[in-house]
Enzyme design. Structure first.
Site, PDB file in Angstrom:
ATOM      1  N   LYS A  57       0.585  -0.973  -0.088  1.00  0.00           N
ATOM      2  CA  LYS A  57      -0.292  -0.543  -0.038  1.00  0.00           C
ATOM      3  C   LYS A  57       0.463   1.179  -0.569  1.00  0.00           C
ATOM      4  O   LYS A  57       0.743   2.164  -0.691  1.00  0.00           O
ATOM      5  CB  LYS A  57      -0.682   0.088   1.237  1.00  0.00           C
ATOM      6  CG  LYS A  57      -1.661  -1.046   1.241  1.00  0.00           C
ATOM      7  CD  LYS A  57      -2.563  -1.405   2.621  1.00  0.00           C
ATOM      8  CE  LYS A  57      -3.758  -2.029   2.729  1.00  0.00           C
ATOM      9  NZ  LYS A  57      -4.858  -2.439   3.776  1.00  0.00           N
ATOM     10  N   CYS A  73      -0.383   0.023   6.044  1.00  0.00           N
ATOM     11  CA  CYS A  73      -0.617  -0.496   7.347  1.00  0.00           C
ATOM     12  C   CYS A  73      -1.515  -0.821   6.837  1.00  0.00           C
ATOM     13  O   CYS A  73      -2.773  -1.213   5.484  1.00  0.00           O
ATOM     14  CB  CYS A  73      -1.639   0.210   8.355  1.00  0.00           C
ATOM     15  SG  CYS A  73      -1.164   2.341   8.242  1.00  0.00           S
ATOM     16  N   ASP A  74      -1.442  -2.302   7.445  1.00  0.00           N
ATOM     17  CA  ASP A  74      -2.504  -3.059   7.541  1.00  0.00           C
ATOM     18  C   ASP A  74      -2.400  -3.779   8.317  1.00  0.00           C
ATOM     19  O   ASP A  74      -2.213  -4.383   9.051  1.00  0.00           O
ATOM     20  CB  ASP A  74      -2.354  -4.168   6.361  1.00  0.00           C
ATOM     21  CG  ASP A  74      -3.521  -5.099   5.750  1.00  0.00           C
ATOM     22  OD1 ASP A  74      -4.098  -4.958   5.114  1.00  0.00           O
ATOM     23  OD2 ASP A  74      -3.274  -6.334   6.063  1.00  0.00           O
ATOM     24  N   SER A  75      -4.342  -4.711   8.841  1.00  0.00           N
ATOM     25  CA  SER A  75      -4.378  -5.459   9.401  1.00  0.00           C
ATOM     26  C   SER A  75      -4.991  -7.598   8.978  1.00  0.00           C
ATOM     27  O   SER A  75      -5.714  -7.100   8.258  1.00  0.00           O
ATOM     28  CB  SER A  75      -5.677  -4.901  10.256  1.00  0.00           C
ATOM     29  OG  SER A  75      -4.939  -4.586  11.518  1.00  0.00           O
ATOM     30  N   ALA A 111       0.578  -4.407  11.065  1.00  0.00           N
ATOM     31  CA  ALA A 111       1.615  -3.911  10.360  1.00  0.00           C
ATOM     32  C   ALA A 111       1.850  -2.459   9.920  1.00  0.00           C
ATOM     33  O   ALA A 111       0.546  -1.771   9.543  1.00  0.00           O
ATOM     34  CB  ALA A 111       2.273  -5.090   9.691  1.00  0.00           C
TER      35      ALA A 111
END
Length: 198
Positions: A57, A73-75, A111
């Site tokens: 991203k 960001c990522d979850s 993250a």
């Protein structure tokens, strides 16, 4: 130094704004399903998938020519049986996710990766361990009456800052991580780069 969030996530924007972190937000326009399929084929763990998506991203927005630091960001939610949960696509899908999580422990990986120019210069991944109490069908139905479709964009089908907290008997980990951003390590790095005053 300018910070751009490679996301339109309301919760991540709110966290940065409430913490006094100046930023702009630009949608990353990443095909997450295709990316996750690629990462799964490569055998990436839930942790590494969250990290790779966050970098993807940030890199996408950096490629648009955004200056300064780009934050991706990522979850990822990883169930006890190893399955990874995506955002629910329907109320029925959400009910199935909640049923699968009922009475179980799952890991929520969040993250954050910062890209500057064409390369990552900082990354951090944190885990929260989420203990879901046994959920009755009646509770799940009432919960979705109250929370659907607001939780359609939430991995795990919960907003921990709202009624979603009722799903849990115990939580291990940072509140910020559960909201989708390891905020304290990020703030520490932003101080070193002059985005925030040290």
């Amino acid at each position: 130094m300018r910070l751009t969030l490679a996301s339109q996530s309301a919760s991540r924007r709110a966290m940065l704004t409430d913490a006094g972190v100046p930023h702009e937000a630009v949608a990353a326009l990443v095909d997450e399903d295709a990316a996750k399929a690629t990462f799964a084929a490569q055998g990436l763990s839930a942790r590494d998938t969250a990290d790779a998506l966050a970098e993807l991203k940030a890199s996408k927005v950096a490629a648009l020519g955004a200056p300064g630091l780009i934050l991706g960001c990522d979850s990822i939610v990883a169930l006890h049986d190893g399955r990874l949960l995506d955002k629910p696509v329907s109320r029925k899908d959400a009910a199935e996710h909640l049923t699968a999580m009922s009475g179980q422990v799952h890991d929520l990986w969040s993250a954050a990766v910062i890209v500057e120019g064409t390369r990552p210069v900082w990354r951090h991944v944190e885990r929260a361990r989420m203990h879901v109490r046994p959920l009755s069908p009646a509770f799940i139905d009432a919960y979705l009456d109250a929370e659907w479709p607001a939780i359609a964009g939430c991995v795990g089908c919960y907003r921990i800052e709202g009624p979603g907290v009722q799903l849990f008997s115990r939580i291990e980990g940072s509140h910020f991580t559960i909201l989708g951003l390891p905020l304290l390590p990020l703030i520490g790095y932003l101080r070193t780069r002059g985005v925030l005053t040290s």
